[in-house]
Each structure stands twice: as C-alpha cells, then as structure tokens.
Scaffold this active site. Structure first.
Site, PDB file in Angstrom:
ATOM      1  N   GLY A 100       0.790  -1.222   0.000  1.00  0.00           N
ATOM      2  CA  GLY A 100       0.000   0.000   0.000  1.00  0.00           C
ATOM      3  C   GLY A 100       0.823   1.275   0.000  1.00  0.00           C
ATOM      4  O   GLY A 100       0.272   2.360   0.100  1.00  0.00           O
ATOM      5  N   ALA A 101       2.163   1.134  -0.113  1.00  0.00           N
ATOM      6  CA  ALA A 101       3.015   2.323  -0.002  1.00  0.00           C
ATOM      7  C   ALA A 101       2.792   3.307  -1.146  1.00  0.00           C
ATOM      8  O   ALA A 101       3.124   4.483  -1.012  1.00  0.00           O
ATOM      9  CB  ALA A 101       4.480   1.919   0.085  1.00  0.00           C
ATOM     10  N   GLU A 102       2.228   2.860  -2.266  1.00  0.00           N
ATOM     11  CA  GLU A 102       1.925   3.808  -3.343  1.00  0.00           C
ATOM     12  C   GLU A 102       0.790   4.750  -2.928  1.00  0.00           C
ATOM     13  O   GLU A 102       0.676   5.870  -3.419  1.00  0.00           O
ATOM     14  CB  GLU A 102       1.540   3.061  -4.631  1.00  0.00           C
ATOM     15  N   THR A 115       6.552  -0.779   3.391  1.00  0.00           N
ATOM     16  CA  THR A 115       5.656  -1.942   3.505  1.00  0.00           C
ATOM     17  C   THR A 115       6.409  -3.251   3.264  1.00  0.00           C
ATOM     18  O   THR A 115       7.297  -3.332   2.429  1.00  0.00           O
ATOM     19  CB  THR A 115       4.504  -1.825   2.492  1.00  0.00           C
ATOM     20  N   ASN A 130       9.337   0.759  -0.492  1.00  0.00           N
ATOM     21  CA  ASN A 130       9.723   2.137  -0.808  1.00  0.00           C
ATOM     22  C   ASN A 130       9.154   3.131   0.201  1.00  0.00           C
ATOM     23  O   ASN A 130       8.245   2.818   0.968  1.00  0.00           O
ATOM     24  CB  ASN A 130       9.211   2.494  -2.206  1.00  0.00           C
ATOM     25  N   ASP A 190      10.886   4.489  -5.781  1.00  0.00           N
ATOM     26  CA  ASP A 190      10.110   3.258  -5.555  1.00  0.00           C
ATOM     27  C   ASP A 190      11.030   2.038  -5.537  1.00  0.00           C
ATOM     28  O   ASP A 190      10.671   0.960  -6.006  1.00  0.00           O
ATOM     29  CB  ASP A 190       8.997   3.103  -6.615  1.00  0.00           C
ATOM     30  N   ASN A 245      12.102  -7.530  -9.873  1.00  0.00           N
ATOM     31  CA  ASN A 245      10.952  -7.296  -8.998  1.00  0.00           C
ATOM     32  C   ASN A 245      10.723  -8.527  -8.123  1.00  0.00           C
ATOM     33  O   ASN A 245      11.675  -9.213  -7.760  1.00  0.00           O
ATOM     34  CB  ASN A 245       9.736  -6.846  -9.816  1.00  0.00           C
ATOM     35  N   HIS A 282      -4.962   0.305 -17.769  1.00  0.00           N
ATOM     36  CA  HIS A 282      -5.285   0.229 -19.200  1.00  0.00           C
ATOM     37  C   HIS A 282      -4.107   0.547 -20.118  1.00  0.00           C
ATOM     38  O   HIS A 282      -4.207   0.351 -21.330  1.00  0.00           O
ATOM     39  CB  HIS A 282      -6.455   1.163 -19.519  1.00  0.00           C
ATOM     40  N   MET A 301     -12.670  -2.868 -11.305  1.00  0.00           N
ATOM     41  CA  MET A 301     -12.575  -1.471 -11.735  1.00  0.00           C
ATOM     42  C   MET A 301     -13.335  -0.582 -10.750  1.00  0.00           C
ATOM     43  O   MET A 301     -14.422  -0.930 -10.318  1.00  0.00           O
ATOM     44  CB  MET A 301     -13.168  -1.324 -13.139  1.00  0.00           C
TER      45      MET A 301
HETATM   46  O1  LIG Z   1       4.886  -0.444  -1.981  1.00  0.00           O
HETATM   47  C1  LIG Z   1       4.076  -1.354  -1.842  1.00  0.00           C
HETATM   48  O2  LIG Z   1       3.362  -1.486  -0.830  1.00  0.00           O
HETATM   49  C2  LIG Z   1       3.981  -2.325  -2.959  1.00  0.00           C
HETATM   50  C3  LIG Z   1       3.133  -3.433  -2.921  1.00  0.00           C
HETATM   51  C4  LIG Z   1       3.108  -4.313  -4.020  1.00  0.00           C
HETATM   52  C5  LIG Z   1       2.181  -5.468  -3.880  1.00  0.00           C
HETATM   53  O3  LIG Z   1       1.649  -5.653  -2.758  1.00  0.00           O
HETATM   54  O4  LIG Z   1       1.899  -6.219  -4.788  1.00  0.00           O
HETATM   55  C6  LIG Z   1       3.951  -4.033  -5.134  1.00  0.00           C
HETATM   56  C7  LIG Z   1       4.767  -2.879  -5.061  1.00  0.00           C
HETATM   57  N1  LIG Z   1       4.761  -2.070  -4.002  1.00  0.00           N
HETATM   58  C8  LIG Z   1       5.666  -2.505  -6.110  1.00  0.00           C
HETATM   59  O5  LIG Z   1       6.351  -1.481  -5.995  1.00  0.00           O
HETATM   60  C9  LIG Z   1       5.757  -3.302  -7.269  1.00  0.00           C
HETATM   61  O6  LIG Z   1       6.545  -3.013  -8.184  1.00  0.00           O
HETATM   62  C10 LIG Z   1       4.924  -4.441  -7.359  1.00  0.00           C
HETATM   63  C11 LIG Z   1       4.771  -5.372  -8.398  1.00  0.00           C
HETATM   64  C12 LIG Z   1       3.822  -6.244  -7.953  1.00  0.00           C
HETATM   65  C13 LIG Z   1       3.280  -7.389  -8.669  1.00  0.00           C
HETATM   66  O7  LIG Z   1       2.625  -8.212  -8.000  1.00  0.00           O
HETATM   67  O8  LIG Z   1       3.476  -7.492  -9.893  1.00  0.00           O
HETATM   68  N2  LIG Z   1       3.404  -5.900  -6.720  1.00  0.00           N
HETATM   69  C14 LIG Z   1       4.057  -4.789  -6.330  1.00  0.00           C
HETATM   70 CA   LIG Z   2       5.929   0.032  -4.165  1.00  0.00          CA
END
Ligand SMILES: O=C(O)c1cc(C(=O)O)c2c(n1)C(=O)C(=O)c1cc(C(=O)O)[nH]c1-2
Ligand SMILES: [Ca+2]
Length: 672
Positions: free
Chosen positions: A176-178, A236, A256, A301, A387, A602, A641
């Site tokens: 959830g950090a985004e 997170t 991040n 990030d 990743n 999208h 959505m």
């Molecule tokens: O900052 C966060 O809390 C968070 C959570 C997640 C997530 O829970 O899937 C991702 C990311 N960041 C992230 O930066 C990221 O690149 C990412 C890729 C994915 C995925 O499942 O493809 N999750 C996440």
């Molecule tokens: Ca992230």
C-alpha cells in the site's frame, strides 16, 4: 496418513534434505528454491512431458508458488482463492474462496494477485487481498479462523504476499506504499489466531510516544517538516520474509518510501529508516535486532521487498553466514546475516542512480539521481531491475538465478503535491488514491526495455551467464540437483537451462505469459515440475509479451509425461480506435486525467497492447463514445474497476475521451 498435520519446523528442515515435498514458500526456511531432487537432469530433460493441467478459474495475474505435501498441492489464484489439488493427477480436492469484496480491489497497486499459502500442522494460511488472514483446514478446505490484520481499513492496505510460519507464528505484512500507508508486520498464533506481536517499519507521529526504541532511532532520520506520518512513510513488507532457526532471527525486506518523492516526505533529507532495508527481528517477540538499508532516502520506488535467500559463502577465505539479495535498485547485495554487516554490492544491470557502494555499504549516488525537478530516466525504473519474481540459489554451482530487466519510466517531482490526497491530475493513479508526489513520463524515457535470466556469482559479484528474453517481466526461477534451472517467460514458455552454462535444453509452450516460479516435488517415485501460469502483476495488467490469454492454469510435467495440452486462447488485438468525436483542446487536460485514473491498468492507448486488462486504444469505438457508462455507477466493479462516480465529472470523461482518440490518431501510421 497424510502428513499435513505434521508440517512444522522439524518437518521443513528434514524435507530440505530429500526435497520430496515443497512445504514452504521458498522450499526451505532459507528460501533457496533449490531442490535436491535429481530424477530429471540436464541429460534427460528432453524427455520431460506434460503430466496434468489444472484450471485455476482465473483471468488475472497468477503469482503463487504452489506448496506440496504428501501428494497434495495448495496453490492460490487471483482474488486470493485457494485450490487444493491432487499433485499426482491434477484432480480438484477443494477450493476456498475468501470472497474478497471486488469494490476494494482497485486499492491494490499491482493487480489482484496472491503469492501463495503457508502450511502448518494441518492448516493452510492465506492472506486475502482485503486484509484478512485466514486459516483453513488443509483436509476439508473449511475456515478455521480469520483475523483482520489492518490497523485502518480506509487507507488502502492490501495483502498480496504469502504468509510464513516461523516458530508457530503466522507472519504477514502488507502493501500500500503507493497510496501512503505505514508499513508493519504482525505475528499470529498459528493454532488460535491470537495476535502475538506487531512491528512497524517506519516511525509514526514523533509528537506521540514511540512504540519502541527502534522507532525513536528511526525518527531521527526523517524530517518532521514533511509530516511523513500523515502520508504513512511507506516501508511496507509486501513480499519477502525469511527465517534462520539457528540464529533465531527472521529477516524482512521493506518497501519504498511514501510518497515516492524524498523531498516531499522528508524535505531536509535523511535516510528515512527503515524504508528500502533488510531488517532482522526476533521471531518470538518482534523486537528489532539490526538493519541494513539498501537505498537510503529512497526516491524511485526502490523496494527491498524482493526475495532474500540465506546461504553460507566463503568470502576472502572466511565462511560467512549471509543474505543474498537483488532488490529493485539494480545492485546485488551480500550481507552478513548474523549482524547486518555489509559485505559487498555490485550492479547486475546497468544503473544510473548510483556508481557503486562504498566500503561502509552506502551508495555513491550519481550527481543528478535526485534531480527529479525535471524528468529523470531512472535506471532501473520503478518496476525494478528485478521485482518480486523469485530468485533461486544453487550451492552446487554457487550461482543465484533471477529475472532481471529494465522497464523505462521517467520520474519528475509533482510541484503541486503538498500533503496526502492533495493531488492534481498528472500523478500516476492519484485519482484513485495513489500518493507518489511524482509524475511519470512527462518526458519520454530514452532507456531501453529488456528482460533476461541472470545467473550471478555472489562471491565474485559477477554475472556467470545470461539468457536474453523477448521482453521484461519474466517468471521466477527454480534450480535443482539435476543441474537445471527452470523459468517461465513473458512470451508464454516454460524453459529449462543447464545451470552451469545457461544453455537452453528444453521448453514447453504455456497458455499465457508466466510470472510465477516453478516448483518440484516427488510422489510415488516420480519427480514433477509444476508451474502456476497466469499473466498479470503490475506490468502485465497493461502490457504483454505473448499473443495468448489462456485463463490461469497449473501445468505439471514429468519424464515421459504424455498428457494433452488444453486448448490455448488467443488474444485478439482489435484495430486502432477511430472516429470518436472529440475536442482537440481537451487532449492536454485529458492526458493528466488519464494518467491519474487509468494508466496503470489500461496502459497508454494504442501504444501498449493490453495485458489482462484491455487497452482503450484497441476497443470498439462505441465503448469510448459511451465511456461514461463504464466509468460511472460501477458496471465493472466485479472485475476490480473502481466506480468513478463523484471522482470524475462528465466533463472529465470528455477530456479523457479526447486523450484516448487523440493519442490513437497521433500514432496512426500515415497512409500515402
Ligand atoms: O509499496 C508497496 O506497498 C507495494 C506493494 C506491491 C504489492 O503488494 O503487490 C507491489 C509494489 N509495491 C511494487 O512497488 C511493485 O513493483 C509491485 C509489483 C507487484 C506485482 O505483483 O506485480 N506488486 C508490487
Ligand atoms: Ca511500491
């Protein structure tokens, strides 16, 4: 009797010697994803054939590592649904659907994914996207207990990671950090579900008492004028957690900073502990033991949530207990896991934010790395040089195997961002609650995309070999005592490589691009290789590496397997949209609105080809003409959505239409 009741610490340690089962997320506590099984070898892998397939009933990303105990596979699909399957023939035993409310789904930054379950003494543990941790009876699929793990249900925490069980405690973090949340992890008693402890990764409001000494220390590395506690701070723990039973330490990889912009969350600078770090905790109490921060003052990030592996390496003549780690920031780390001492770091892909690490383990930043007052083509970009796609370490070859990549994105600070939810259109997904305080692709990136399988020597800190794939976003790795590495690919294959040389030895088509990692196990004397395939994740929502879109499927292989492949579903890319009437003066404002509300799902209309979510440049023109009918009153809430009623106006929708059709017109090849 099925031994699922006996799966505990001793069971997992014993199994690591035989590899019959795959009882824990990364195979063993060290998460090596290296199996001692050796029926399938580099010499006979050409005889590998399909044994069975299983339909996961899912059209979104599949990220799960299947667990296998005593001939039963436990695997998750999108929306956190658990499937128990006979591991010998693929027959369904039961499914458990935690019934994640679909209207919560858009709060997940990165697709409605789940990375798998944990097993302990007869229970299966799944982290539901909406924040619940659920214990399910492994034999019946019936719920045993359920806990809400969220401190606040309103601010957009989501669970995508696999829980782990360390010393009888189920451990789970969150994402959830985004959006702007404060990271933490919680331990629950595996039997009763009772909460044992909770550890926050970043400090809260410094005007209130700190939860512990670690938070008090961390607060000194944040500038309070940024009121970081209001936007959560981030850090997170959304993926990696590992355990060393001998040292009685567990390790977490933190995410991040929130917001992404360092200047916005901590204006006078500071390292911002413990974001983008490896932190060691006491698994009994959750007390802080040590930390090593990989990206001080993260601005890009650069999560450190990527899979960590524990192993012992001889470095300069000395046997060291280490953690090896390839986080998003593009450097491969070797850290002493007894005390957090930095040993070495070397870039495994081209990077432009730092030139290296000094002997104290601090990055030597490039002069313009934080110059995001203008668009900066950060390499790696926020998708990471690597990743969450799992890494494997084979102690025979001494090599770590993981998918590396670049996905070009430019970042520029959003000067209009003042505090949480003060977004103006233009920040990625800010219309649905993201708080990055950054804009993306204000100027186009000039770096180039790529995806490869990297084989890395952590002692020499150099690449041993690489295999170039067609695109980024390839699956995780498995290595075996058969001198093999297995990996699924974005272009819809499962491949096997010679672990020493990287020579491709075998491949099978898959019905979609693959992002998850394969596993291996043995039932009745037969070794199986199994992979849960389903295209998606953050990149796979809007982009693709294959022309297939078969629903999520588990594919399982054995020597001389002769099962029939199910029919694959072709992806139909429509023609570039044309004829939607729009006012060209709206295109610029429409761009900001589109980036703030639509882009990560999208994609860029007509430029990206659509992933598991359609690209709006290739839909029927009637869809865009009637865009309001899709945007308001939530007709697609069941697919994840958001309902934009009250978030966007009719006038906004007209501007978004102008951006979609305007972009399609701008990129249309000119006919003579
Ligand atoms: O900052 C966060 O809390 C968070 C959570 C997640 C997530 O829970 O899937 C991702 C990311 N960041 C992230 O930066 C990221 O690149 C990412 C890729 C994915 C995925 O499942 O493809 N999750 C996440
Ligand atoms: Ca992230």
């Amino acid at each position: 009797a099925n031994r699922i009741d006996q799966v505990n610490e001793r069971y997992i340690l014993e199994n690591a010697k035989t590899g019959k089962d795959w009882p824990a997320h990364g195979f063993d506590y060290s998460e090596t994803r290296y199996s001692p099984l050796s029926q399938i070898t580099a010499d006979n892998v050409d005889k590998l054939g399909l044994a069975w397939t299983y339909d996961l009933q899912s059209s979104r990303g599949i990220e799960a590592t299947p667990l296998v105990v005593d001939g039963v596979m436990y695997v998750t699909a999108s929306w956190s649904v658990v499937h128990a399957v006979d591991a010998k023939n693929g027959k369904k035993l039961w499914t458990f659907d935690p019934e994640v409310p679909r209207e919560k789904a858009y709060e997940a930054c990165c697709d409605v994914v789940n990375r798998g379950v944990a097993l302990y003494e007869g229970n299966v543990y799944v982290a539901a996207l909406d924040g619940r941790l659920v214990a399910v009876d492994a034999k019946t699929g019936k719920k045993v207990w359920e806990k809400n793990t969220l401190i606040d249900k309103e601010i957009g925490y989501t669970l995508t990671g696999a829980p782990r069980v360390f010393k009888g405690n189920v451990i789970i973090g969150n994402g959830g950090a985004e959006r702007g949340v404060r990271g933490y992890i919680t331990a629950y008693d595996a039997k009763s579900g009772e909460q044992k402890w909770r550890w926050f990764t970043v400090p809260g409001n410094p005007n209130k008492p700190f939860e512990n000494e670690a938070m008090e220390k961390a607060a000194k590395t944040w500038d309070p004028s940024g009121k970081y506690w209001e936007s959560g701070g981030g850090g997170t723990v959304w993926n990696s957690m590992v355990f060393d039973p001998d040292l009685n330490l567990m390790y977490i990889g933190t995410g991040n900073g929130a917001p992404w912009s360092h200047k916005k969350r901590s204006p006078k600078g500071g390292d911002n502990l413990y974001v983008a770090s490896i932190v060691a905790l006491n698994p009994d109490t959750g007390e802080y033991v040590w930390h090593y921060q990989e990206t001080p003052g993260d601005n890009w990030d650069y999560t450190s949530a990527q899979d960590m592996i524990l192993t012992d390496l001889v470095i300069e003549g000395e046997q060291r207990k280490v953690i090896i780690h390839a986080p998003k920031n593009g450097f491969f780390f070797v850290v002493d896991r007894t005390n957090g001492e930095f040993i070495s770091a070397k870039n495994f892909v081209d990077v432009n934010w730092a030139v290296g690490y000094d002997s104290n383990g601090r990055p030597i930043e490039a002069p313009d790395a934080r110059a995001t007052d203008k668009p900066f083509d950060a390499i790696p970009g926020p998708f990471g040089g690597h990743n969450w796609h799992s890494m494997s370490f084979n102690s025979d070859t001494g090599l770590a195997y993981f998918p590396s990549q670049n996905i070009p994105v430019t970042l520029s600070e959003d000067p209009t961002w003042l505090n949480i939810d003060s977004n103006e259109p233009g920040q990625p997904m800010s219309g649905i609650g993201w708080n990055t305080a950054m804009r993306i692709n204000e100027a186009p990136p000039s770096s180039k995309p790529f995806g490869r399988l990297t084989a890395w020597d952590p002692v020499k800190q150099e690449e041993a070999w690489r295999y170039e794939h067609a695109s980024p976003w390839n699956g995780g790795a498995l290595s075996t005592a058969g001198n093999l590495v297995f990996q699924g690919t974005a272009d819809a294959r499962l491949m096997a490589f010679n672990a020493q040389t990287g020579k491709p030895l075998w491949e099978s088509p898959m019905g979609t691009g693959v992002i998850a990692a394969p596993v291996t196990y043995e039932v009745d004397g037969t070794q199986y290789i199994s992979i849960a395939a389903g295209w998606g994740g953050v990149y796979g929502q809007s982009q693709r590496g294959s022309d297939l879109k078969t629903p999520g499927t588990v594919y399982t292989f054995a020597l001389n397997g002769d099962a029939e492949m199910p029919e694959f579903t072709k992806y139909q890319l429509g023609s570039l949209i044309s004829g939607v009437k729009y006012n060209p003066e709206f295109v610029e404002e429409g761009t900001g609105l589109y980036v703030s509300n639509c882009v990560f799902c999208h994609g860029v209309p007509g430029v990206d080809k659509g992933g598991n979510i359609p690209n709006l440049g290739y839909v029927n023109s009637a869809v865009i003409e009637n865009l309001g009918a899709f945007v308001f009153n939530g007709p697609f809430v069941s697919k994840g959505m958001p309902d934009f009623t009250g978030r966007l106006s009719e006038a906004d929708v007209e501007k978004i239409k102008a951006f979609i059709q305007g972009t399609a017109d701008a990129i249309r090849p000119k006919s003579q």
